[in-house]
Design a protein around this motif. Structure first.
Motif: not given
Length: 206
Positions: A84-92, A96-107, A180-181
């Motif tokens: 079990i891997v808990i992903d507590a990160t955010n792709p910043l 401090l903007s999101l590097a990944v989004g909309h059609n993908d995610s950090g998770g 993440e957003p």
């Protein structure tokens, strides 16, 4: 439960201390196990372990490193299949903007980097102070949990409840695209709007 936390920053340290107080066997993966600035955590029962090949001794691995360190931390941890891997990160990014989004995610990125692991997104929408102390007079803080393995999510929700959060299953790992957003809202309120770290989200029910 045997928990290894990858990342000794604010989030990693807060989660380590809080879970140790709840009786979990917590190991904090660090590069230098002799650093004196971890004495407070060691006094609480947290064990410092070498960052390499730590996954083998864990029931749960928590990823709590900066986004640019995610790939390296997962590689150093060793085989993660069936963990079990808990992903507590955010792709910043640096601003401090999101590097990944909309059609993908950090998770989802973490899941690709750790094939065979049971990746669960959690502990990413609030700050470290709330992980160390989630008590608010108005009620319990909301902690959404997303993942594709139901049993893994149940374990993570229990770990969140141990820290006083109102843990809610919000669906599959693709929900990370929304969580993440949501974290960005907390970050902007706390830092840009200068509300400070004493704020959190709650899910009200009627």
């Amino acid at each position: 439960m045997d928990i290894v936390i990858l990342g000794a920053g604010n989030v990693g340290r807060a989660l380590a201390g809080a879970w140790a107080k709840e009786g979990h066997n917590v190991m904090l993966a660090v590069r230098d196990t002799n650093r004196a600035d971890f004495e407070d955590l060691e006094d609480e029962g947290v064990v410092l372990v070498d960052a390499r090949d730590t996954a083998k001794s864990a029931d749960v691995v928590v990823l709590a490193v900066p986004w640019n360190a995610v790939a390296g931390a997962l590689k150093d941890a060793g085989p993660l299949k069936d963990k079990i891997v808990i992903d507590a990160t955010n792709p910043l990014t640096a601003d401090l903007s999101l590097a990944v989004g909309h059609n993908d995610s950090g998770g989802e990125t973490v899941a690709r980097l750790a094939p065979g692991a049971k990746v669960v997104k959690a502990f990413n929408i609030t700050g470290a102070h709330n992980m160390a102390d989630s008590d608010y007079p108005g009620g319990e803080l909301f902690m959404p949990v997303a993942g594709d393995d139901a049993a893994a999510k149940d374990i993570v929700m229990t770990l969140a409840a141990d820290l006083g959060f109102d843990a809610i299953d919000v669906g599959p790992l693709t929900m990370s695209r929304h969580l993440e957003p949501m974290a960005m809202v907390w970050i902007k309120l706390a830092l840009v709007q200068k509300m400070g770290n004493g704020i959190g989200f709650a899910l009200l029910k009627r």
